[in-house]
Design a protein around this motif. Structure first.
Motif, PDB file in Angstrom:
ATOM      1  N   THR A 347       0.802  -1.226   0.000  1.00 53.11           N
ATOM      2  CA  THR A 347       0.000   0.000   0.000  1.00 53.11           C
ATOM      3  C   THR A 347       0.831   1.272   0.000  1.00 53.11           C
ATOM      4  O   THR A 347       0.360   2.317  -0.450  1.00 53.11           O
ATOM      5  N   ARG A 348       2.033   1.231   0.566  1.00 57.38           N
ATOM      6  CA  ARG A 348       2.938   2.384   0.580  1.00 57.38           C
ATOM      7  C   ARG A 348       2.262   3.645   1.131  1.00 57.38           C
ATOM      8  O   ARG A 348       2.367   4.742   0.581  1.00 57.38           O
ATOM      9  N   GLY A 349       1.543   3.466   2.239  1.00 51.56           N
ATOM     10  CA  GLY A 349       0.988   4.617   2.936  1.00 51.56           C
ATOM     11  C   GLY A 349      -0.363   5.096   2.463  1.00 51.56           C
ATOM     12  O   GLY A 349      -0.836   6.152   2.909  1.00 51.56           O
ATOM     13  N   ALA A 350      -1.031   4.338   1.593  1.00 50.04           N
ATOM     14  CA  ALA A 350      -2.347   4.742   1.102  1.00 50.04           C
ATOM     15  C   ALA A 350      -3.279   3.540   1.089  1.00 50.04           C
ATOM     16  O   ALA A 350      -2.875   2.434   0.707  1.00 50.04           O
ATOM     17  N   VAL A 351      -4.514   3.739   1.515  1.00 52.97           N
ATOM     18  CA  VAL A 351      -5.500   2.655   1.473  1.00 52.97           C
ATOM     19  C   VAL A 351      -5.685   2.199   0.035  1.00 52.97           C
ATOM     20  O   VAL A 351      -5.755   3.024  -0.888  1.00 52.97           O
ATOM     21  N   GLY A 352      -5.771   0.901  -0.179  1.00 55.65           N
ATOM     22  CA  GLY A 352      -5.948   0.386  -1.524  1.00 55.65           C
ATOM     23  C   GLY A 352      -6.834  -0.836  -1.556  1.00 55.65           C
ATOM     24  O   GLY A 352      -7.176  -1.412  -0.513  1.00 55.65           O
ATOM     25  N   SER A 353      -7.211  -1.255  -2.756  1.00 53.43           N
ATOM     26  CA  SER A 353      -8.029  -2.450  -2.970  1.00 53.43           C
ATOM     27  C   SER A 353      -7.380  -3.285  -4.051  1.00 53.43           C
ATOM     28  O   SER A 353      -6.843  -2.746  -5.021  1.00 53.43           O
ATOM     29  N   LEU A 354      -7.417  -4.596  -3.883  1.00 50.04           N
ATOM     30  CA  LEU A 354      -6.802  -5.477  -4.867  1.00 50.04           C
ATOM     31  C   LEU A 354      -7.830  -5.858  -5.931  1.00 50.04           C
ATOM     32  O   LEU A 354      -8.971  -6.226  -5.609  1.00 50.04           O
ATOM     33  N   LEU A 355      -7.415  -5.771  -7.185  1.00 45.17           N
ATOM     34  CA  LEU A 355      -8.257  -6.130  -8.324  1.00 45.17           C
ATOM     35  C   LEU A 355      -7.615  -7.294  -9.062  1.00 45.17           C
ATOM     36  O   LEU A 355      -6.456  -7.216  -9.483  1.00 45.17           O
ATOM     37  N   THR A 407     -12.893   3.442   9.240  1.00 43.18           N
ATOM     38  CA  THR A 407     -12.513   3.889   7.901  1.00 43.18           C
ATOM     39  C   THR A 407     -13.331   3.136   6.865  1.00 43.18           C
ATOM     40  O   THR A 407     -13.334   1.902   6.849  1.00 43.18           O
ATOM     41  N   LEU A 408     -14.032   3.864   6.009  1.00 44.89           N
ATOM     42  CA  LEU A 408     -14.818   3.274   4.926  1.00 44.89           C
ATOM     43  C   LEU A 408     -14.041   3.396   3.624  1.00 44.89           C
ATOM     44  O   LEU A 408     -13.570   4.480   3.264  1.00 44.89           O
ATOM     45  N   SER A 409     -13.894   2.283   2.911  1.00 48.19           N
ATOM     46  CA  SER A 409     -13.208   2.266   1.615  1.00 48.19           C
ATOM     47  C   SER A 409     -14.203   1.950   0.522  1.00 48.19           C
ATOM     48  O   SER A 409     -14.962   0.980   0.626  1.00 48.19           O
ATOM     49  N   LEU A 410     -14.206   2.758  -0.537  1.00 53.21           N
ATOM     50  CA  LEU A 410     -15.109   2.597  -1.677  1.00 53.21           C
ATOM     51  C   LEU A 410     -14.276   2.483  -2.942  1.00 53.21           C
ATOM     52  O   LEU A 410     -13.434   3.352  -3.214  1.00 53.21           O
ATOM     53  N   THR A 411     -14.487   1.431  -3.725  1.00 54.88           N
ATOM     54  CA  THR A 411     -13.686   1.176  -4.913  1.00 54.88           C
ATOM     55  C   THR A 411     -14.561   1.056  -6.148  1.00 54.88           C
ATOM     56  O   THR A 411     -15.558   0.325  -6.143  1.00 54.88           O
ATOM     57  N   GLY A 442     -11.403   3.660 -11.566  1.00 55.11           N
ATOM     58  CA  GLY A 442     -10.114   3.057 -11.270  1.00 55.11           C
ATOM     59  C   GLY A 442      -9.465   3.559 -10.007  1.00 55.11           C
ATOM     60  O   GLY A 442      -8.233   3.491  -9.876  1.00 55.11           O
ATOM     61  N   THR A 443     -10.262   4.028  -9.033  1.00 56.89           N
ATOM     62  CA  THR A 443      -9.691   4.540  -7.791  1.00 56.89           C
ATOM     63  C   THR A 443     -10.431   3.987  -6.575  1.00 56.89           C
ATOM     64  O   THR A 443     -11.524   3.445  -6.673  1.00 56.89           O
ATOM     65  N   THR A 444      -9.808   4.182  -5.419  1.00 56.17           N
ATOM     66  CA  THR A 444     -10.408   3.863  -4.129  1.00 56.17           C
ATOM     67  C   THR A 444     -10.548   5.156  -3.332  1.00 56.17           C
ATOM     68  O   THR A 444      -9.573   5.892  -3.176  1.00 56.17           O
ATOM     69  N   SER A 445     -11.754   5.446  -2.871  1.00 55.24           N
ATOM     70  CA  SER A 445     -11.995   6.623  -2.042  1.00 55.24           C
ATOM     71  C   SER A 445     -12.121   6.203  -0.581  1.00 55.24           C
ATOM     72  O   SER A 445     -12.651   5.131  -0.276  1.00 55.24           O
ATOM     73  N   VAL A 446     -11.646   7.061   0.300  1.00 57.65           N
ATOM     74  CA  VAL A 446     -11.643   6.769   1.734  1.00 57.65           C
ATOM     75  C   VAL A 446     -12.479   7.805   2.462  1.00 57.65           C
ATOM     76  O   VAL A 446     -12.367   9.004   2.206  1.00 57.65           O
ATOM     77  N   LEU A 447     -13.320   7.323   3.360  1.00 58.16           N
ATOM     78  CA  LEU A 447     -14.176   8.196   4.157  1.00 58.16           C
ATOM     79  C   LEU A 447     -14.013   7.810   5.619  1.00 58.16           C
ATOM     80  O   LEU A 447     -14.326   6.692   6.010  1.00 58.16           O
TER      81      LEU A 447
END
Length: 512
Positions: A347-355, A407-411, A442-447
């Motif tokens: 992740t290198r310091g950022a929330v992510g999602s695997l595709l 933390t909510l993650s939306l992809t 193509g992104t992940t948003s964090v709330l």
């Protein structure tokens, strides 16, 4: 899971049969009436089961029960034939009915009954209850009437000390007949129990199949595991086979008779503990959303149940775009075998999602997948699991969120999308708030800052698609304790609060 009640399925089938018969036997010269579009109606009964939360004497479990209010994309208002709504209930399963896979009682003492955690009286407000210690039993719950559509129960357990210390979170699931768990293990230092809970008044028989990197593991229970009525059976995976310990095991649970709730409780001597929820059904692609920004270790495990191998392209969907992880852009999964891939510094310091998608878009092979995610280092580590999940089609909810640590993650991997996110009133008070979030393609948003006004207690988060492409979501709950970054991750699973019912009308012409 399949939440549509059998009664609605039966009605739909009968109506479809009548409609079809009328069209075939209409009187000569009289045109058969044009069939009307099917109607979506709210479900009127749903059930969930929660496994035994912990065997630790110091475990502290919080149950949160919640039904979201109706909305434009959610269930419709109650129809007259539904009658007066009944209150949802959660019925405790006594520990005297907790048996081992061999059929013997796990203990002969009936524990003190915990307070039923789920008497929800109106949509829109969570209700909580506590059940502490090792005596807390498995639960079965049923919601009816206007409280049924979207009803969810979250089970959160903190074990502050001991070998099983950590934070365990699980959305209690609907009973079903088929489950996949790709990230289990029979390795030394790891104890994975599959919990099978039968909420019905008739016995159920389940088969548990294990698959390692070399294929199917020979089972010592060829005639299945019997789960008595209204009972729960925990089965230690390593006792199911006499073969050598395996680091990565895919578990397939099916029932020969009846239905069960299923989840795997995983405890690693070094990494921590959490629940492994079932993966989405096998598909040609998968999204595993919400890997924490500070994850120190991520391991992907995949399994192909069919006859063909799968070549998968591995991508990380970040807040700024979709990238290929360095040195880990592909995974080959042989038919009938598990395959794994370590993803260091993912992740290198950022929330992510695997595709995960087919390397060749023209050749897709269905597979299942899950992630094992670790936070922390040395003795202060904690583990959580992220199964592949389906896109939210209408509405999905995760209960038990806190003012801090949520933390909510939306992809949106394929196309830009808008979703409505609602933070409910708190279990002890507060005003619900909503926000429309745009997730770029193509992104992940964090709330992490959508909190009810004047919040007291915990709250629920509900996600509803508004427009655009498919959206996948997960919630991370972090409750650090004494230097250990305790956390758990739950994916958002569509609540299937409505069911499609075909329209029919009376046609006496069929009697001529």
């Amino acid at each position: 899971m399949k939440r549509t009640t059998l009664s609605l399925i039966a009605v739909a089938t009968a109506l479809a049969a009548v409609t079809g018969l009328a069209s075939l036997t209409a009187p000569d010269g009289a045109a058969a009436p044009e069939p009307k579009a099917a109607t979506r109606l709210p479900v009127d009964r749903v059930g969930v089961v929660c496994p035994v939360p912990s065997t630790s004497e110091v475990a502290e479990t919080l149950y949160t029960s919640y039904t979201p209010p109706s909305s434009g994309t959610g269930p419709a208002k109650s129809t007259p034939d539904q009658g007066k709504a009944e209150q949802p209930t959660a019925q405790l399963l006594p520990a005297a009915s907790t048996t081992t896979a061999g059929g013997t009682a796990k203990n002969g003492k009936k524990p003190k009954a915990a307070k039923a955690p789920a008497t929800v009286t109106a949509p829109g407000k969570p209700v909580t209850a506590e059940a502490n210690g090792a005596a807390a039993p498995a639960l079965a719950g049923t919601a009816t009437g206007t409280l049924a559509p979207g009803w969810t129960v979250q089970q959160t357990t903190v074990v502050p000390a001991g070998a099983a210390r950590g934070l365990l979170g699980l959305g209690c699931g609907a009973p079903d007949t088929d489950f996949w768990f790709p990230a289990a293990s029979t390795a030394k230092g790891r104890q994975d129990y599959v919990h099978l809970t039968n909420p019905d008044d008739t016995a159920a028989v389940a088969d548990i199949e294990l698959y390692g990197p070399e294929g199917a593991l020979k089972s010592q229970y060829t005639e299945g595991v019997s789960i008595p009525p209204r009972s729960t059976v925990p089965v230690l995976l390593s006792t199911l086979t006499g073969e050598a310990a395996q680091e990565d095991v895919a578990v397939h649970v099916t029932t020969r008779s009846g239905r069960v709730g299923a989840a795997i409780g995983s405890a690693d001597d070094k990494l921590g503990v959490d629940w492994i929820a079932a993966s989405a059904d096998p598909a040609n692609s998968a999204v595993l959303p919400g890997i924490p920004a500070d994850a120190t270790s991520v391991r992907l495990v995949a399994f192909v149940p069919g006859d063909d191998d799968a070549d998968l392209k591995v991508q990380l969907v970040t807040p700024s775009g979709t990238i290929v992880p360095a040195g880990a852009g592909s995974l080959h999964v042989k038919s009938g075998m598990t395959a794994s891939l370590d993803l260091p510094d993912l992740t290198r310091g950022a929330v992510g999602s695997l595709l995960l998608t087919p390397s060749d878009p023209k050749k897709g092979t269905p597979f299942v997948a899950a992630l094992r995610v670790v936070r922390g280092k040395g003795a202060d580590t904690e583990v959580a699991f992220v199964p592949a999940t389906a896109a939210i089609s209408a509405r999905a909810t995760v209960a038990d969120n806190r003012a801090k640590g949520t933390t909510l993650s939306l992809t949106a991997p394929g196309a830009a999308a808008q979703v409505k996110v609602t933070a409910s009133a708190g279990s002890g008070g507060g005003t619900p708030v909503s926000k429309t979030v745009t997730v770029k393609e193509g992104t992940t948003s964090v709330l992490a800052d959508l909190i009810p006004g004047g919040l007291k207690g915990s709250y629920a988060l509900t996600v509803e698609p508004v427009s655009g492409g498919a959206v996948y979501a997960s919630r991370t709950l972090a409750l650090p304790q004494d230097g250990t970054p305790m956390f758990t991750i739950q994916t958002f699973v569509d609540d299937r609060g409505t069911v499609e019912v075909p329209t029919a009308h009376q046609d006496l012409g069929v009697l001529d």
